[in-house]
Structure formats: C-alpha cells, structure tokens
Design a protein around this motif. Structure first.
Motif, PDB file in Angstrom:
ATOM      1  N   GLU A 178       0.008  -7.390  -0.641  1.00 46.80           N
ATOM      2  CA  GLU A 178       0.684  -8.210   0.376  1.00 46.80           C
ATOM      3  C   GLU A 178      -0.188  -8.376   1.614  1.00 46.80           C
ATOM      4  OE1 GLU A 178       4.074  -5.529   0.823  1.00 46.80           O
ATOM      5  OE2 GLU A 178       3.263  -4.850   2.727  1.00 46.80           O
TER       6      GLU A 178
ATOM      7  N   HIS B 272      -1.663  -8.254   5.212  1.00 47.34           N
ATOM      8  CA  HIS B 272      -1.672  -7.234   6.265  1.00 47.34           C
ATOM      9  C   HIS B 272      -2.439  -7.763   7.468  1.00 47.34           C
ATOM     10  CE1 HIS B 272      -0.125  -4.287   3.368  1.00 47.34           C
ATOM     11  NE2 HIS B 272       0.104  -3.499   4.389  1.00 47.34           N
TER      12      HIS B 272
ATOM     13  N   THR C 259      -3.810  -2.657   1.045  1.00 47.58           N
ATOM     14  CA  THR C 259      -3.605  -1.525   1.965  1.00 47.58           C
ATOM     15  C   THR C 259      -2.551  -0.537   1.470  1.00 47.58           C
ATOM     16  OG1 THR C 259      -4.359  -2.756   3.899  1.00 47.58           O
ATOM     17  CG2 THR C 259      -2.832  -0.938   4.315  1.00 47.58           C
ATOM     18  N   ASP C 260      -1.377  -1.023   1.068  1.00 46.95           N
ATOM     19  CA  ASP C 260      -0.298  -0.108   0.652  1.00 46.95           C
ATOM     20  C   ASP C 260      -0.690   0.697  -0.582  1.00 46.95           C
ATOM     21  OD1 ASP C 260       1.053  -1.259   2.712  1.00 46.95           O
ATOM     22  OD2 ASP C 260       2.611  -2.193   1.498  1.00 46.95           O
TER      23      ASP C 260
ATOM     24  N   HIS D 239       4.150  -2.726  10.282  1.00 46.04           N
ATOM     25  CA  HIS D 239       3.327  -3.399   9.284  1.00 46.04           C
ATOM     26  C   HIS D 239       1.965  -3.798   9.851  1.00 46.04           C
ATOM     27  CE1 HIS D 239       2.626  -5.468   5.568  1.00 46.04           C
ATOM     28  NE2 HIS D 239       2.186  -6.500   6.237  1.00 46.04           N
TER      29      HIS D 239
ATOM     30  N   GLU E 146      -1.028   2.269   9.506  1.00 44.09           N
ATOM     31  CA  GLU E 146      -1.811   1.812   8.357  1.00 44.09           C
ATOM     32  C   GLU E 146      -3.282   1.608   8.730  1.00 44.09           C
ATOM     33  OE1 GLU E 146       1.150  -0.462   5.409  1.00 44.09           O
ATOM     34  OE2 GLU E 146       0.573  -1.670   7.133  1.00 44.09           O
TER      35      GLU E 146
HETATM   36 ZN   LIG Z   1       1.493  -1.982   4.358  1.00 44.51          ZN
END
Ligand SMILES: [Zn+2]
Length: 256
Positions: A26, A28, A36-37, A164, A169
């Motif tokens: 997704e 970022h 990233t996630d 987010h 992150e």
């Molecule tokens: Zn994320």
C-alpha cells in the motif's frame, strides 16, 4: 526457525508455535516503499520467533487496504476473501499439529482480523490458541501524552499522532533499510478528521500526500528502540495471552 529450513529440519525441531506475519502492499506517502508494512511485520516476526523457537512464515504481502486507493501501486482484497483465506491457513497449521499461532499484523487497517481470531479461538480452544500482535499496539496509549517516568515506550513518541507513513514506520525503516527511505521527500501531515473517515473515502481525500503523522521526527536510533521495546513488550503480551487461554478451562461447556 525460518521458512528457509527443509521439512526434515522443521520436523526435527518440532515447533509447537508458528508465527504468520501479515503485511500489505500500500501507498506510504512520497518517502516510504509500498512494502513498508511487510518489512516491519517480518522484522517483528523474525525477532519474536527467534526468542520463542517458533516456526516463522514469510509475510503474507496482500490484505485489506482499500482506504489507500487513489494512486497506483496499492493492492487489496475484500475483507470477506481475506477472512476465508486466513481461516484456511489457520486450519492448515492446525492439521499439522501446531498448537499456538501468532499473527503479527503489520497493517493496522485489517479490522476483520479481530472477529476472525475471536471466532477461531472460540471454535478451537484449548487445542489451538491464536494470538494477534500489532507492532503499534504498545505505543498508542502514549501518543500525544507527556512521557511517563521510567516508561521508555512513552519517551520515544513525542508525536501528536502515529497512523500511517508516520514517525513510527519511518524510524523503523530508517533503522532496517535506510536505502529504502527517500528522506528528501518527507512531508508531515495530520488530517483534520478522525481515523474512521477512512470508511467514508480514500486517505487522499483527507491527506493529499497520503501521510498521517509526523515522519520528519524520525531517526534510525528511534527505530531501533521502537523495534526492541515493541518486541520485548510483545513477548510479555504473547506469554500472558497464551497463559490466559491455557488456564481458563471450561465455562458451562464452552472452552472460550
Ligand atoms: Zn504502514
């Protein structure tokens, strides 16, 4: 114990715990990769797996991130598809004799995971116990509040928000993979809407750059601490959750 082992080696080690990291592909913002996630979920899973002697699976890269649509690159499935897929994975692990399953949730927006885990625990306890861990979860109570003496978790996040492509992150990515962070493209943005507005429209309706937080306050040093403290608190949490599920016994014929 990672997925680079052979089945012979896994059989010999005979783990009763398995860890499944779940990420998301997704957007970022302008400064972090779409993976990233996945990177953060895998890093947590690997570190916790090492301490627990657990079998750590590769990160499931795609989940539910429709709220980030609007620019190309994010990929999602419907929550009901994800629910059924996760159920199948849990049953495939159960059929192989794993008793404890830990799901590391790298993307906060997978809201369907909570009712899924509740249902599976109700159906499978005490033979199989499932615990969910979010890298964020131990830091959220301290966001925007004054630091608590003696509590390291509260002292790192002086941000008003973490949501987010934020300081959380970005710091962890700066620590794990600085080469992936486009530091010259960092933009801070805190939308004037509560989080549930992501049920009413894409993030780009409320944040033109797709960021929700203050990534400019990120450093690799903070990332290292966030990862270390998150894993320590995560280990404590996992042990406590499994102890709770193991000891709760029967209640009017129900094991839940
Ligand atoms: Zn994320």
């Amino acid at each position: 114990m990672s997925y680079t082992l052979t089945i012979d080696e896994i059989g010999e080690l005979d783990p009763d715990t398995v860890i499944l990291p779940v990420g998301s592909v997704e957007q970022h913002g302008h400064h972090l990769p779409v993976s990233t996630d996945c990177i953060i979920a895998q890093a947590y899973a690997d570190r916790i797996g090492e301490k627990l002697n657990a079998y750590v699976l590769p990160c499931l890269p795609i989940s539910t991130c429709r709220e980030y649509m609007g620019k190309r690159g994010s990929v999602w499935m419907n929550p009901d598809t994800f629910y059924l897929m996760m159920k199948d994975i849990v049953f495939s692990l159960k059929e192989q004799g794993f008793r404890k399953i830990i799901i590391v949730q790298g993307h906060g927006g997978i809201f369907v995971l909570a009712p899924l885990i509740r249902t599976l625990n109700a159906q499978l306890n005490p033979n199989v116990m499932i615990c969910k861990l979010e890298p964020y979860q131990f830091f959220l109570p301290y966001v925007g509040s004054p630091s608590v003496p003696g509590c390291e978790a509260s002292q790192i996040l002086e941000s008003n928000t973490i949501m987010h492509a934020d300081k959380f992150e970005t710091s962890i990515l700066l620590y794990l993979h600085p080469e992936f962070v486009r530091s010259d493209r960092i933009v801070d943005f805190v939308p004037q809407y509560p989080r549930e507005y992501l049920n009413y429209g894409s993030i780009f309706r409320v944040s033109p750059d797709g960021v929700w937080g203050e990534p400019s306050k990120s450093t690799a040093e903070k990332g290292e601490k966030l990862l270390k403290i998150g894993c320590e608190l995560g280990m404590r949490y996992i042990k406590e959750v499994f102890r709770f599920m193991y000891e709760k016994g029967s209640l009017n014929g129900s094991s839940f």
